[in-house]
Design an enzyme around this catalytic site. Structure first.
Site, PDB file in Angstrom:
ATOM      1  N   LYS A  12      35.575   8.984  52.009  1.00 27.33           N
ATOM      2  CA  LYS A  12      34.125   8.247  52.381  1.00 27.33           C
ATOM      3  C   LYS A  12      33.050   8.458  51.146  1.00 27.33           C
ATOM      4  CE  LYS A  12      34.863   8.515  57.402  1.00 27.33           C
ATOM      5  NZ  LYS A  12      34.175   8.806  58.440  1.00 27.33           N
ATOM      6  N   TYR A  52      36.406  -0.686  60.996  1.00 30.02           N
ATOM      7  CA  TYR A  52      35.974  -0.038  62.120  1.00 30.02           C
ATOM      8  C   TYR A  52      35.914  -1.059  63.679  1.00 30.02           C
ATOM      9  CZ  TYR A  52      35.281   4.064  59.562  1.00 30.02           C
ATOM     10  OH  TYR A  52      35.409   5.377  58.855  1.00 30.02           O
ATOM     11  N   ASN A 115      31.375  12.819  57.605  1.00 29.81           N
ATOM     12  CA  ASN A 115      32.535  13.703  57.617  1.00 29.81           C
ATOM     13  C   ASN A 115      33.667  13.280  56.700  1.00 29.81           C
ATOM     14  OD1 ASN A 115      33.675  11.394  58.798  1.00 29.81           O
ATOM     15  ND2 ASN A 115      33.823  12.229  60.730  1.00 29.81           N
ATOM     16  N   HIS A 118      38.554   9.461  56.163  1.00 30.12           N
ATOM     17  CA  HIS A 118      39.131   8.819  57.279  1.00 30.12           C
ATOM     18  C   HIS A 118      40.769   9.143  57.026  1.00 30.12           C
ATOM     19  CE1 HIS A 118      40.187   5.628  59.888  1.00 30.12           C
ATOM     20  NE2 HIS A 118      41.362   5.532  59.069  1.00 30.12           N
ATOM     21  N   GLU A 129      45.524  -0.751  58.756  1.00 28.92           N
ATOM     22  CA  GLU A 129      44.784  -0.270  57.761  1.00 28.92           C
ATOM     23  C   GLU A 129      45.466  -0.370  56.396  1.00 28.92           C
ATOM     24  OE1 GLU A 129      42.478   2.695  60.950  1.00 28.92           O
ATOM     25  OE2 GLU A 129      43.588   3.627  59.319  1.00 28.92           O
TER      26      GLU A 129
HETATM   27  P1  IDP Z   1      37.935  10.046  63.288  1.00 31.95           P
HETATM   28  O1  IDP Z   1      37.446   9.544  61.792  1.00 31.95           O
HETATM   29  O2  IDP Z   1      38.110  11.311  63.171  1.00 31.95           O
HETATM   30  O3  IDP Z   1      39.087   9.238  63.452  1.00 31.95           O
HETATM   31  P2  IDP Z   1      36.661   8.225  65.134  1.00 31.95           P
HETATM   32  O4  IDP Z   1      36.375   8.387  66.512  1.00 31.95           O
HETATM   33  O5  IDP Z   1      37.798   6.976  64.776  1.00 31.95           O
HETATM   34  O6  IDP Z   1      36.754   9.610  64.231  1.00 31.95           O
HETATM   35  O7  IDP Z   1      35.314   7.536  64.524  1.00 31.95           O
HETATM   36  C1  IDP Z   1      35.290   7.031  63.175  1.00 31.95           C
HETATM   37  C2  IDP Z   1      33.752   7.510  62.388  1.00 31.95           C
HETATM   38  O8  IDP Z   1      32.858   7.285  63.177  1.00 31.95           O
HETATM   39  C3  IDP Z   1      34.080   8.970  62.354  1.00 31.95           C
HETATM   40  O9  IDP Z   1      34.838   9.653  61.516  1.00 31.95           O
HETATM   41  C4  IDP Z   1      32.515   9.387  62.126  1.00 31.95           C
HETATM   42  O10 IDP Z   1      32.090   9.055  60.930  1.00 31.95           O
HETATM   43  C5  IDP Z   1      31.890   8.340  63.051  1.00 31.95           C
HETATM   44  N1  IDP Z   1      31.581   8.741  64.370  1.00 31.95           N
HETATM   45  C6  IDP Z   1      32.389   9.072  65.085  1.00 31.95           C
HETATM   46  N2  IDP Z   1      31.920   9.611  66.531  1.00 31.95           N
HETATM   47  C7  IDP Z   1      30.451   9.654  66.059  1.00 31.95           C
HETATM   48  C8  IDP Z   1      29.357   9.968  66.792  1.00 31.95           C
HETATM   49  O11 IDP Z   1      29.236  10.460  67.987  1.00 31.95           O
HETATM   50  N3  IDP Z   1      28.230   9.727  66.142  1.00 31.95           N
HETATM   51  C9  IDP Z   1      28.130   9.310  65.084  1.00 31.95           C
HETATM   52  N4  IDP Z   1      29.141   9.028  64.239  1.00 31.95           N
HETATM   53  C10 IDP Z   1      30.250   9.140  64.720  1.00 31.95           C
HETATM   54 MG    MG Z   2      39.374   7.197  63.749  1.00 35.12          MG
END
Ligand code: IDP
Ligand code: MG
Length: 140
Positions: A12, A52, A115, A118, A129
């Site tokens: 990212k 997304y 974070n 992805h 994807e």
């Molecule tokens: P992942 O990336 O570990 O698969 P997902 O649940 O698919 O996590 O969520 C996609 C992205 O959305 C996450 O990587 C993060 O950047 C963001 N995200 C997920 N949960 C939260 C949250 O509770 N607050 C803010 N951003 C979130």
């Molecule tokens: Mg995810």
């Protein structure tokens, strides 16, 4: 033995801006996966929204789309045995506080929104994807 799979991985904008691309790629190479494709691009709004779409009802969706379109990302396809689960393990939990020590997020992320990376979470999402980000297909 698991099956050979191909998964979609995206560094990212925070990972690119922080200079972590080579570090992250080295970790994927380190677990024996093979890169089949790489695009460096700033995603369009349409691409980010499609990627997304599963999260569109979540409160963080618009911030997430805005963030991922804010600058260059590195979109990659990685292949190998159990590539989907192996990559998720290497990446670590969404929230860096819950990520296993030694994972990419535990080592480098300090924000759930930012974070770094992805990774596809299953075979269906990987196929979706990869098709979205590599519409012209991949090397074999
Ligand atoms: P992942 O990336 O570990 O698969 P997902 O649940 O698919 O996590 O969520 C996609 C992205 O959305 C996450 O990587 C993060 O950047 C963001 N995200 C997920 N949960 C939260 C949250 O509770 N607050 C803010 N951003 C979130
Ligand atoms: Mg995810």
């Amino acid at each position: 033995m698991g099956d050979a799979q191909t998964t979609f991985i995206m560094i990212k904008p925070d990972g690119v801006q922080r200079g972590l691309v080579d570090e992250i790629i080295g970790r994927f190479e380190g677990i024996g996966l093979r890169m089949l494709g790489r695009h460096d691009l700033t995603p369009s709004l349409e691409l980010a929204e499609a990627h997304y779409a599963i999260h569109r009802e979540r409160p963080f969706y618009s911030d997430l789309v805005e963030f991922v379109t804010s600058g260059p990302v590195v979109a990659m396809a990685w292949n190998g045995e159990d590539a989907i689960a192996a990559s998720r393990k290497l990446i670590g939990a969404t929230d860096w506080r819950e990520a296993e020590p030694g994972t990419i997020r535990a080592d480098f992320a300090r924000s759930i929104e930012r974070n770094l990376i992805h990774g596809s979470d299953g075979e269906d999402t990987a196929a979706f994807e990869l098709g979205l980000w590599f519409p012209d297909g991949l090397e074999d």
